[in-house]
Design a protein around this motif. Sequence first.
Motif, PDB file in Angstrom:
ATOM      1  N   ILE A  61       0.815  -1.217   0.000  1.00  0.00           N
ATOM      2  CA  ILE A  61       0.000   0.000   0.000  1.00  0.00           C
ATOM      3  C   ILE A  61       0.851   1.271   0.000  1.00  0.00           C
ATOM      4  CG2 ILE A  61      -0.325  -0.060   2.517  1.00  0.00           C
ATOM      5  CD1 ILE A  61      -3.138   1.171   1.971  1.00  0.00           C
ATOM      6  N   GLU A  62       1.868   1.309   0.828  1.00  0.00           N
ATOM      7  CA  GLU A  62       2.696   2.513   0.923  1.00  0.00           C
ATOM      8  C   GLU A  62       3.423   2.772  -0.397  1.00  0.00           C
ATOM      9  OE1 GLU A  62       6.334   3.925   3.733  1.00  0.00           O
ATOM     10  OE2 GLU A  62       4.744   2.744   4.684  1.00  0.00           O
ATOM     11  N   THR A  63       3.972   1.727  -0.993  1.00  0.00           N
ATOM     12  CA  THR A  63       4.664   1.850  -2.272  1.00  0.00           C
ATOM     13  C   THR A  63       3.703   2.335  -3.355  1.00  0.00           C
ATOM     14  OG1 THR A  63       6.106   0.034  -1.636  1.00  0.00           O
ATOM     15  CG2 THR A  63       6.038   0.580  -3.973  1.00  0.00           C
ATOM     16  N   PHE A  64       2.478   1.789  -3.360  1.00  0.00           N
ATOM     17  CA  PHE A  64       1.480   2.203  -4.336  1.00  0.00           C
ATOM     18  C   PHE A  64       1.172   3.692  -4.189  1.00  0.00           C
ATOM     19  CE2 PHE A  64      -2.826   3.087  -5.734  1.00  0.00           C
ATOM     20  CZ  PHE A  64      -2.846   2.512  -7.000  1.00  0.00           C
ATOM     21  N   MET A  65       0.989   4.162  -2.953  1.00  0.00           N
ATOM     22  CA  MET A  65       0.635   5.565  -2.737  1.00  0.00           C
ATOM     23  C   MET A  65       1.761   6.493  -3.186  1.00  0.00           C
ATOM     24  SD  MET A  65      -1.674   5.574   0.726  1.00  0.00           S
ATOM     25  CE  MET A  65      -0.424   4.917   1.796  1.00  0.00           C
ATOM     26  N   VAL A  66       2.990   6.171  -2.835  1.00  0.00           N
ATOM     27  CA  VAL A  66       4.119   7.010  -3.232  1.00  0.00           C
ATOM     28  C   VAL A  66       4.243   7.029  -4.756  1.00  0.00           C
ATOM     29  CG1 VAL A  66       6.634   7.230  -3.130  1.00  0.00           C
ATOM     30  CG2 VAL A  66       5.340   6.775  -1.039  1.00  0.00           C
ATOM     31  N   SER A  67       4.087   5.883  -5.390  1.00  0.00           N
ATOM     32  CA  SER A  67       4.145   5.797  -6.849  1.00  0.00           C
ATOM     33  C   SER A  67       3.026   6.625  -7.479  1.00  0.00           C
ATOM     34  CB  SER A  67       4.051   4.327  -7.277  1.00  0.00           C
ATOM     35  OG  SER A  67       3.981   4.226  -8.665  1.00  0.00           O
ATOM     36  N   TRP A  68       1.819   6.536  -6.920  1.00  0.00           N
ATOM     37  CA  TRP A  68       0.678   7.302  -7.435  1.00  0.00           C
ATOM     38  C   TRP A  68       0.993   8.796  -7.358  1.00  0.00           C
ATOM     39  CZ3 TRP A  68      -2.850  11.067  -6.536  1.00  0.00           C
ATOM     40  CH2 TRP A  68      -4.039  11.052  -7.273  1.00  0.00           C
ATOM     41  N   LEU A  69       1.528   9.237  -6.234  1.00  0.00           N
ATOM     42  CA  LEU A  69       1.849  10.662  -6.080  1.00  0.00           C
ATOM     43  C   LEU A  69       2.953  11.091  -7.048  1.00  0.00           C
ATOM     44  CD1 LEU A  69       1.570  11.135  -2.243  1.00  0.00           C
ATOM     45  CD2 LEU A  69       0.174  12.228  -3.997  1.00  0.00           C
ATOM     46  N   ASN A  70       3.911  10.215  -7.307  1.00  0.00           N
ATOM     47  CA  ASN A  70       4.964  10.541  -8.277  1.00  0.00           C
ATOM     48  C   ASN A  70       4.383  10.715  -9.681  1.00  0.00           C
ATOM     49  OD1 ASN A  70       7.059  10.587  -6.421  1.00  0.00           O
ATOM     50  ND2 ASN A  70       7.547   8.420  -6.718  1.00  0.00           N
ATOM     51  N   ARG A  71       3.343   9.946  -9.993  1.00  0.00           N
ATOM     52  CA  ARG A  71       2.688  10.060 -11.301  1.00  0.00           C
ATOM     53  C   ARG A  71       1.683  11.217 -11.349  1.00  0.00           C
ATOM     54  NH1 ARG A  71       1.784   4.848 -10.104  1.00  0.00           N
ATOM     55  NH2 ARG A  71      -0.486   5.103 -10.247  1.00  0.00           N
TER      56      ARG A  71
END
Length: 190
Positions: A61-71
């Motif tokens: 979940i944390e990795t997904f959120m950080v990746s989403w914010l980077n995109r």
Amino acid sequence: MIRWIAILGVIVSVNTMARAEENFDADSLVFKNVFCSRNGDKVSYSVVGTGAFRAPRVDTIETFMVSWLNRHPHATARIVEQSTLGPKLGQIDYIWIEKGNESLNIDLVRQGIVPGGMMADGVEYLTLIKDAMRLDPGSPDFPKRVIDDHTYHAFMDKVVIAEAAARSDRVGLWSDDYREMMKQEGYIPD
């Protein structure tokens, strides 16, 4: 006299704005699972409304959120609900993170990272159980929804659609990898 009333109005507005800031730059958030914080801010934030401490979620979940914010640079965090957890734990605000028509919260559900029920705010959840728990919605300890009901319910309609798609596509929590756990948690019938 009118001058003093105007000055008092400005003071009240400034004090209210300091705490009631309803939107801010999501790039300022630091994540730890579903929780996040901002430097210099005493308030904690959560990207889920209910089940933050116990409900099932995919480990990434944390990795997904950080990746989403980077995109989605310059996404906006919108405060949905404010809750007080007591004098020692302080305030926690439920937020939606959005960029245009895209929503991190909806994508978390759509990818099966969290069940849709986690996006319900505490107001909805506690209103359902208030009589059994003898809760007073007028109490200062009861969560406060800071967005209008129409916006909240339109968002929850999107959550229902996102979870149906995740279940249909068998992604994340709805995949075979999590099937046993979701059965044990009561999300999938035996």
